[in-house]
Design a protein around this motif. Structure first.
Motif, PDB file in Angstrom:
ATOM      1  N   PHE A 107       0.825  -1.207   0.000  1.00 50.18           N
ATOM      2  CA  PHE A 107       0.000   0.000   0.000  1.00 50.18           C
ATOM      3  C   PHE A 107       0.861   1.260   0.000  1.00 50.18           C
ATOM      4  O   PHE A 107       0.537   2.235  -0.660  1.00 50.18           O
ATOM      5  N   ILE A 108       1.949   1.229   0.730  1.00 44.05           N
ATOM      6  CA  ILE A 108       2.848   2.383   0.747  1.00 44.05           C
ATOM      7  C   ILE A 108       3.436   2.597  -0.646  1.00 44.05           C
ATOM      8  O   ILE A 108       3.517   3.721  -1.133  1.00 44.05           O
ATOM      9  N   ALA A 109       3.827   1.514  -1.318  1.00 44.66           N
ATOM     10  CA  ALA A 109       4.377   1.630  -2.668  1.00 44.66           C
ATOM     11  C   ALA A 109       3.317   2.087  -3.669  1.00 44.66           C
ATOM     12  O   ALA A 109       3.597   2.876  -4.565  1.00 44.66           O
ATOM     13  N   THR A 113       0.445   5.423   1.453  1.00 47.61           N
ATOM     14  CA  THR A 113      -0.165   5.473   2.776  1.00 47.61           C
ATOM     15  C   THR A 113      -0.264   4.059   3.345  1.00 47.61           C
ATOM     16  O   THR A 113      -0.541   3.125   2.597  1.00 47.61           O
ATOM     17  N   PRO A 114      -0.029   3.897   4.645  1.00 43.01           N
ATOM     18  CA  PRO A 114      -0.148   2.561   5.228  1.00 43.01           C
ATOM     19  C   PRO A 114      -1.588   2.181   5.561  1.00 43.01           C
ATOM     20  O   PRO A 114      -1.911   1.009   5.670  1.00 43.01           O
ATOM     21  N   GLY A 115      -2.488   3.157   5.720  1.00 43.95           N
ATOM     22  CA  GLY A 115      -3.856   2.865   6.103  1.00 43.95           C
ATOM     23  C   GLY A 115      -3.934   2.203   7.468  1.00 43.95           C
ATOM     24  O   GLY A 115      -2.932   2.060   8.175  1.00 43.95           O
ATOM     25  N   ALA A 142      -6.995  -4.206  -5.069  1.00 43.77           N
ATOM     26  CA  ALA A 142      -7.791  -3.026  -5.423  1.00 43.77           C
ATOM     27  C   ALA A 142      -7.408  -1.901  -4.488  1.00 43.77           C
ATOM     28  O   ALA A 142      -7.242  -2.105  -3.291  1.00 43.77           O
ATOM     29  N   VAL A 143      -7.252  -0.720  -5.045  1.00 42.85           N
ATOM     30  CA  VAL A 143      -6.914   0.449  -4.250  1.00 42.85           C
ATOM     31  C   VAL A 143      -7.886   1.553  -4.620  1.00 42.85           C
ATOM     32  O   VAL A 143      -7.862   2.055  -5.749  1.00 42.85           O
ATOM     33  N   GLY A 144      -8.778   1.876  -3.685  1.00 42.92           N
ATOM     34  CA  GLY A 144      -9.762   2.923  -3.928  1.00 42.92           C
ATOM     35  C   GLY A 144      -9.454   4.156  -3.113  1.00 42.92           C
ATOM     36  O   GLY A 144      -8.393   4.272  -2.501  1.00 42.92           O
TER      37      GLY A 144
END
Length: 183
Positions: A107-109, A113-115, A142-144
């Motif tokens: 997610f960081i890549a 953001t790490p969420g 998936a990244v929304g």
């Protein structure tokens, strides 16, 4: 993006050795998060996190939808005594920690953001013995705007078998509510 210390010596020496087509600054950020944030002393799992090595950071075409791409991070770690359950195999909680850590790097890549974790679904397929070399392959699904999901597979490269799979769902946290003073 959260602010993290950017002078981690482990990150500086390791990010140059990370294979893959992500830009060097993204590789450096991912390595810095792993070596200077996840594995800092006093943090849960630091002794394991410190030994995780990022070997690849790439954007690859989606197999099911070649016109779209997905972010992929591959990490490696050897199973040591502090990672074992009472039966002498990789502890399920340690596997969950590895999935959490490695999908967070995805997610960081992907979106910087790490969420925060919303859920994690894990299937344990086979044990990993002490000394086994684990390869953790994590890919963004998936990244929304608020919800992100990634899958992770923990492979025992020594025994050539899949040990654990996981789906990790994270989200961007809501802003904190302001405290209301009672009159």
């Amino acid at each position: 993006m959260p602010v993290f210390k950017q002078d981690a010596s482990a990150a500086l020496t390791s990010d140059a050795r990370i294979r893959g087509n992500l830009p060097p600054e993204v590789k450096h950020t991912v390595a810095t998060i792993l070596y200077d944030f996840v594995s800092r002393p006093g943090v849960f799992g630091a002794s394991v996190g410190h030994r995780v090595v990022i070997t690849e950071a790439s954007t690859v075409p989606k197999a099911e939808e070649p016109s779209r791409s997905e972010t992929r991070i591959v990490c490696e770690v050897n199973v040591t005594e502090d990672m074992l359950n009472p039966a002498g195999a990789l502890h399920g909680a340690c596997a969950a920690f590895l999935i959490d850590t490695c999908t967070t790097l995805v997610f960081i890549a992907a979106v910087r953001t790490p969420g925060v974790s919303a859920s994690m679904d894990i299937v344990y397929h086979a044990p990993a013995a002490p000394g086994a070399k684990l390869r953790i392959v994590s890919t963004a699904m998936a990244v929304g705007a608020r919800i992100m999901s990634a899958r992770s597979e923990i492979w025992d490269d020594t025994a050539k078998r899949l040990c654990v799979t996981g789906i990790h769902i994270k989200m961007e946290p809501s802003a904190p509510k302001k405290n209301r003073q009672k009159l």
